[in-house]
Write an enzyme that holds these catalytic residues in place. Structure first.
Site, PDB file in Angstrom:
ATOM      1  N   SER A 154      63.715  13.824  46.515  1.00  0.00           N
ATOM      2  CA  SER A 154      63.698  15.282  46.607  1.00  0.00           C
ATOM      3  C   SER A 154      62.285  15.801  46.287  1.00  0.00           C
ATOM      4  O   SER A 154      61.330  15.354  46.908  1.00  0.00           O
ATOM      5  CB  SER A 154      64.766  15.860  45.667  1.00  0.00           C
ATOM      6  OG  SER A 154      65.034  17.190  45.973  1.00  0.00           O
ATOM      7  N   ARG A 223      71.013  28.051  40.105  1.00  0.00           N
ATOM      8  CA  ARG A 223      71.532  26.677  40.002  1.00  0.00           C
ATOM      9  C   ARG A 223      72.834  26.530  40.808  1.00  0.00           C
ATOM     10  O   ARG A 223      73.069  25.500  41.429  1.00  0.00           O
ATOM     11  CB  ARG A 223      71.763  26.324  38.540  1.00  0.00           C
ATOM     12  CG  ARG A 223      72.188  24.872  38.314  1.00  0.00           C
ATOM     13  CD  ARG A 223      71.145  23.880  38.845  1.00  0.00           C
ATOM     14  NE  ARG A 223      71.380  22.525  38.351  1.00  0.00           N
ATOM     15  CZ  ARG A 223      70.631  21.483  38.681  1.00  0.00           C
ATOM     16  NH1 ARG A 223      69.590  21.637  39.490  1.00  0.00           N
ATOM     17  NH2 ARG A 223      70.891  20.291  38.202  1.00  0.00           N
ATOM     18  N   ASP A 316      73.569  14.090  53.149  1.00  0.00           N
ATOM     19  CA  ASP A 316      72.631  15.107  52.632  1.00  0.00           C
ATOM     20  C   ASP A 316      72.597  16.307  53.572  1.00  0.00           C
ATOM     21  O   ASP A 316      72.240  16.189  54.742  1.00  0.00           O
ATOM     22  CB  ASP A 316      71.228  14.477  52.511  1.00  0.00           C
ATOM     23  CG  ASP A 316      70.269  15.318  51.681  1.00  0.00           C
ATOM     24  OD1 ASP A 316      70.474  16.544  51.579  1.00  0.00           O
ATOM     25  OD2 ASP A 316      69.298  14.750  51.151  1.00  0.00           O
ATOM     26  N   HIS A 349      72.949  15.279  48.797  1.00  0.00           N
ATOM     27  CA  HIS A 349      71.537  15.153  48.421  1.00  0.00           C
ATOM     28  C   HIS A 349      71.349  14.439  47.072  1.00  0.00           C
ATOM     29  O   HIS A 349      70.447  13.612  46.914  1.00  0.00           O
ATOM     30  CB  HIS A 349      70.933  16.553  48.390  1.00  0.00           C
ATOM     31  CG  HIS A 349      69.490  16.593  48.017  1.00  0.00           C
ATOM     32  ND1 HIS A 349      68.505  16.037  48.798  1.00  0.00           N
ATOM     33  CD2 HIS A 349      68.862  17.114  46.929  1.00  0.00           C
ATOM     34  CE1 HIS A 349      67.333  16.220  48.218  1.00  0.00           C
ATOM     35  NE2 HIS A 349      67.521  16.869  47.086  1.00  0.00           N
ATOM     36  N   ASP A 350      72.185  14.762  46.094  1.00  0.00           N
ATOM     37  CA  ASP A 350      72.014  14.188  44.756  1.00  0.00           C
ATOM     38  C   ASP A 350      72.324  12.695  44.694  1.00  0.00           C
ATOM     39  O   ASP A 350      72.202  12.099  43.615  1.00  0.00           O
ATOM     40  CB  ASP A 350      72.886  14.930  43.737  1.00  0.00           C
ATOM     41  CG  ASP A 350      72.146  16.073  43.059  1.00  0.00           C
ATOM     42  OD1 ASP A 350      70.903  16.150  43.209  1.00  0.00           O
ATOM     43  OD2 ASP A 350      72.793  16.893  42.378  1.00  0.00           O
TER      44      ASP A 350
HETATM   45  C1  LIG Z   1      70.887  17.093  30.336  1.00  0.00           C
HETATM   46  C2  LIG Z   1      69.661  16.467  30.893  1.00  0.00           C
HETATM   47  O1  LIG Z   1      68.675  16.470  30.283  1.00  0.00           O
HETATM   48  S1  LIG Z   1      69.767  15.765  32.444  1.00  0.00           S
HETATM   49  C3  LIG Z   1      68.334  14.887  32.618  1.00  0.00           C
HETATM   50  C4  LIG Z   1      67.276  15.678  33.271  1.00  0.00           C
HETATM   51  N1  LIG Z   1      67.726  16.180  34.503  1.00  0.00           N
HETATM   52  C5  LIG Z   1      67.468  15.571  35.632  1.00  0.00           C
HETATM   53  O2  LIG Z   1      66.890  14.528  35.689  1.00  0.00           O
HETATM   54  C6  LIG Z   1      67.928  16.297  36.813  1.00  0.00           C
HETATM   55  C7  LIG Z   1      68.658  15.434  37.671  1.00  0.00           C
HETATM   56  N2  LIG Z   1      70.043  15.309  37.269  1.00  0.00           N
HETATM   57  C8  LIG Z   1      71.028  16.008  37.873  1.00  0.00           C
HETATM   58  O3  LIG Z   1      70.787  16.822  38.736  1.00  0.00           O
HETATM   59  C9  LIG Z   1      72.425  15.749  37.403  1.00  0.00           C
HETATM   60  O4  LIG Z   1      72.422  15.365  36.075  1.00  0.00           O
HETATM   61  C10 LIG Z   1      73.152  14.686  38.271  1.00  0.00           C
HETATM   62  C11 LIG Z   1      73.099  15.038  39.702  1.00  0.00           C
HETATM   63  C12 LIG Z   1      72.524  13.323  38.080  1.00  0.00           C
HETATM   64  C13 LIG Z   1      74.597  14.570  37.789  1.00  0.00           C
HETATM   65  O5  LIG Z   1      75.163  15.836  37.724  1.00  0.00           O
HETATM   66  P1  LIG Z   1      76.376  16.160  36.733  1.00  0.00           P
HETATM   67  O6  LIG Z   1      76.427  17.609  36.539  1.00  0.00           O
HETATM   68  O7  LIG Z   1      76.270  15.332  35.504  1.00  0.00           O
HETATM   69  O8  LIG Z   1      77.620  15.611  37.515  1.00  0.00           O
HETATM   70  P2  LIG Z   1      78.884  16.298  38.093  1.00  0.00           P
HETATM   71  O9  LIG Z   1      78.611  17.046  39.325  1.00  0.00           O
HETATM   72  O10 LIG Z   1      79.873  15.195  38.163  1.00  0.00           O
HETATM   73  O11 LIG Z   1      79.376  17.368  37.011  1.00  0.00           O
HETATM   74  C14 LIG Z   1      79.919  16.945  35.791  1.00  0.00           C
HETATM   75  C15 LIG Z   1      80.016  18.144  34.867  1.00  0.00           C
HETATM   76  O12 LIG Z   1      80.807  19.170  35.475  1.00  0.00           O
HETATM   77  C16 LIG Z   1      81.941  19.443  34.654  1.00  0.00           C
HETATM   78  N3  LIG Z   1      83.050  19.797  35.513  1.00  0.00           N
HETATM   79  C17 LIG Z   1      83.632  19.017  36.451  1.00  0.00           C
HETATM   80  N4  LIG Z   1      84.610  19.716  37.056  1.00  0.00           N
HETATM   81  C18 LIG Z   1      84.637  20.939  36.512  1.00  0.00           C
HETATM   82  C19 LIG Z   1      85.421  22.102  36.718  1.00  0.00           C
HETATM   83  N5  LIG Z   1      86.384  22.153  37.628  1.00  0.00           N
HETATM   84  N6  LIG Z   1      85.155  23.186  35.980  1.00  0.00           N
HETATM   85  C20 LIG Z   1      84.171  23.160  35.053  1.00  0.00           C
HETATM   86  N7  LIG Z   1      83.401  22.105  34.805  1.00  0.00           N
HETATM   87  C21 LIG Z   1      83.636  21.003  35.533  1.00  0.00           C
HETATM   88  C22 LIG Z   1      82.178  18.157  33.880  1.00  0.00           C
HETATM   89  O13 LIG Z   1      82.935  18.400  32.714  1.00  0.00           O
HETATM   90  C23 LIG Z   1      80.758  17.735  33.589  1.00  0.00           C
HETATM   91  O14 LIG Z   1      80.274  18.520  32.537  1.00  0.00           O
HETATM   92  P3  LIG Z   1      79.119  17.954  31.542  1.00  0.00           P
HETATM   93  O15 LIG Z   1      77.937  17.612  32.388  1.00  0.00           O
HETATM   94  O16 LIG Z   1      78.860  19.103  30.618  1.00  0.00           O
HETATM   95  O17 LIG Z   1      79.687  16.747  30.865  1.00  0.00           O
HETATM   96  N1  LIG Z   2      69.758  17.818  41.339  1.00  0.00           N
HETATM   97  C1  LIG Z   2      68.418  17.416  41.253  1.00  0.00           C
HETATM   98  C2  LIG Z   2      67.755  17.356  42.594  1.00  0.00           C
HETATM   99  C3  LIG Z   2      67.409  18.664  43.184  1.00  0.00           C
HETATM  100  O1  LIG Z   2      66.644  18.434  44.318  1.00  0.00           O
HETATM  101  C4  LIG Z   2      67.640  18.215  40.252  1.00  0.00           C
HETATM  102  O2  LIG Z   2      68.207  19.128  39.671  1.00  0.00           O
HETATM  103  O3  LIG Z   2      66.483  17.915  40.010  1.00  0.00           O
END
Ligand SMILES: CC(=O)SCCNC(=O)CCNC(=O)[C@H](O)C(C)(C)COP(=O)(O)OP(=O)(O)OC[C@H]1O[C@@H](n2cnc3c(N)ncnc32)[C@H](O)[C@@H]1OP(=O)(O)O
Ligand SMILES: N[C@@H](CCO)C(=O)O
Length: 377
Positions: A154, A223, A316, A349-350
């Site tokens: 990305s 977001r 994606d 995409h993710d």
């Molecule tokens: C916290 C940090 O520092 S992250 C590290 C730095 N960030 C990055 O590197 C950015 C890149 N990372 C990302 O974009 C994301 O972390 C990803 C793509 C890897 C994973 O995304 P996630 O949000 O963890 O995954 P997902 O889409 O499965 O969502 C899970 C969350 O949604 C919540 N959820 C799922 N369904 C529902 C619902 N129906 N209603 C409300 N919440 C929900 C889960 O409880 C979970 O919550 P939590 O993250 O607080 O535990």
């Molecule tokens: N979900 C990722 C990729 C966005 O392109 C982020 O938050 O960095």
């Protein structure tokens, strides 16, 4: 999710480091007088200094790609003995981008011209080239000439292709994933919607909101918009379908699971990201164009010297697979060593942050080809 170290990461992980670069000239003409860059490394630079790997992070990522901390790094499963990014073999570097909010100079940083108050609205326009220039200065400081591999997805992928064009003699191999050489109209369109969400929040205050809660509603909305583009139709459908939070709620109070999910994602980002950084980074993405000032995209591609593997994701919607394949073909058409591989995923995409087994195999296979001196086609 907690991370439990299964190998002795501590011995070869640098922890968070910060390097002062001093004055940095920006592509758009302004200068930043005191730039600092936050980074983390894994492994050791070998005597030949030819084992350095640079990981470039995406929009809301940071320098913590992996490490022996409670919070796992965003590419943690790719880093470790026997993994694609094996610290016993590679010296792995990941830095927070210029304009970010996780240690490298960005809009939250103290502005020397304003008695150390945060830059806020005064933080200048930055480009992907500026981010790469800062990384190049970090690589210089670490005494690395040529990078064995530069990779990322990305916004990270935009940096990767910019590296291959800006510093062709310093990149041996590169892997842009779910990226482009010139941002698409669709991606700019979503960025514009996210920008409007933040800027129309009254709490944005033109960008000078530090000391207040800031534009939390606008950033959360941005977001939500982003998350819709990062996931696929089938993933949303299989996870949430038409499900509601409370089946017996009156129609007028229906809240769909997808709605509470987006609410949650918006709230989660607000706790870890700065709205001004978000705006600067998405604008840098909009402006991404490897051909700018170089006689166009084809002329820019001509500069590439590295082996290149372009990786797309079949689901994606933001950087569609057909666009990804087209970039690889465009580079190949210029006589360059370019390959294309596609991740099969429901994640959209993710997937570049989630499909670790496939990514691991893809990297290992590509590095093997490069080292085997095959022609990479
Ligand atoms: C916290 C940090 O520092 S992250 C590290 C730095 N960030 C990055 O590197 C950015 C890149 N990372 C990302 O974009 C994301 O972390 C990803 C793509 C890897 C994973 O995304 P996630 O949000 O963890 O995954 P997902 O889409 O499965 O969502 C899970 C969350 O949604 C919540 N959820 C799922 N369904 C529902 C619902 N129906 N209603 C409300 N919440 C929900 C889960 O409880 C979970 O919550 P939590 O993250 O607080 O535990
Ligand atoms: N979900 C990722 C990729 C966005 O392109 C982020 O938050 O960095």
């Amino acid at each position: 999710m907690n991370h439990t170290a299964t190998w002795d990461e501590t011995a070869i992980w640098s922890g968070r480091q910060t390097l002062a670069l001093g004055r940095v000239q920006l592509e758009a003409g302004e200068t930043l007088p005191e730039v600092e860059v936050a980074y983390e490394t894994f492994g050791r630079l070998n005597a030949a200094k030819d084992n350095a790997v640079l990981i470039c992070h995406a929009l809301t990522g940071d320098a913590h790609a992996g490490g022996p901390t409670e919070e796992p790094g965003w590419w943690q499963p790719l880093i470790g003995p026997g993994k694609a990014l094996d610290p016993e073999r590679w010296y792995i570097i990941c830095s927070n981008v210029l304009g970010g909010c996780n240690g490298t100079t960005g809009p939250q940083s103290p502005d020397p011209a304003q008695d150390g108050r945060p830059y806020g609205s005064r933080f200048p326009l930055i480009t992907i080239r500026d981010m790469v220039n800062v990384q190049r200065q970090l690589v210089d400081a670490l005494c690395i000439g040529e990078l064995a591999l530069v990779l990322g997805g990305s916004m990270g992928g935009l940096q990767v292709i910019e590296w291959a064009v800006s510093y062709p003699e310093r990149v041996r191999a590169c892997i842009p994933m779910a990226a482009s050489g010139q941002l698409s109209a669709l991606a700019i369109a979503y960025n514009e919607a996210m920008r409007s969400a933040i800027e129309s929040d009254p709490a944005f205050a033109g960008g000078d909101y530090y000391g207040t809660a800031g534009p939390v509603n606008g950033l959360a909305l941005a977001r939500k918009i982003g998350m819709i583009t990062y996931r696929s139709f089938s993933l949303f459908q299989s996870r949430f379908g038409h499900e509601t939070s409370a089946a017996d709620a009156p129609l007028g109070h229906t809240k769909f699971q997808i709605e509470t999910y987006l609410d949650h994602q918006g709230a989660k980002l607000v706790n870890r990201f700065d709205a001004n950084s978000y705006l600067r980074l998405i604008r840098a993405m909009d402006l991404h164009d490897i051909g700018r000032g170089r006689g166009g995209v084809e002329a820019a591609i001509q500069r590439i010297q590295s082996d290149l593997l372009w990786v797309g994701i079949d689901s994606d919607r933001l950087y569609p697979a057909e666009e990804q394949r087209a970039w690889a073909e465009r580079i190949l058409a210029q006589g360059k060593r370019a390959l294309y591989r596609e991740i099969a995923s429901e994640h959209g995409h993710d997937a570049f942050l989630l499909e670790f087994d496939q990514i691991n195999d893809i990297i290992i296979d590509f590095v093997g080809r490069v080292e085997g001196n095959t022609d990479g086609r």
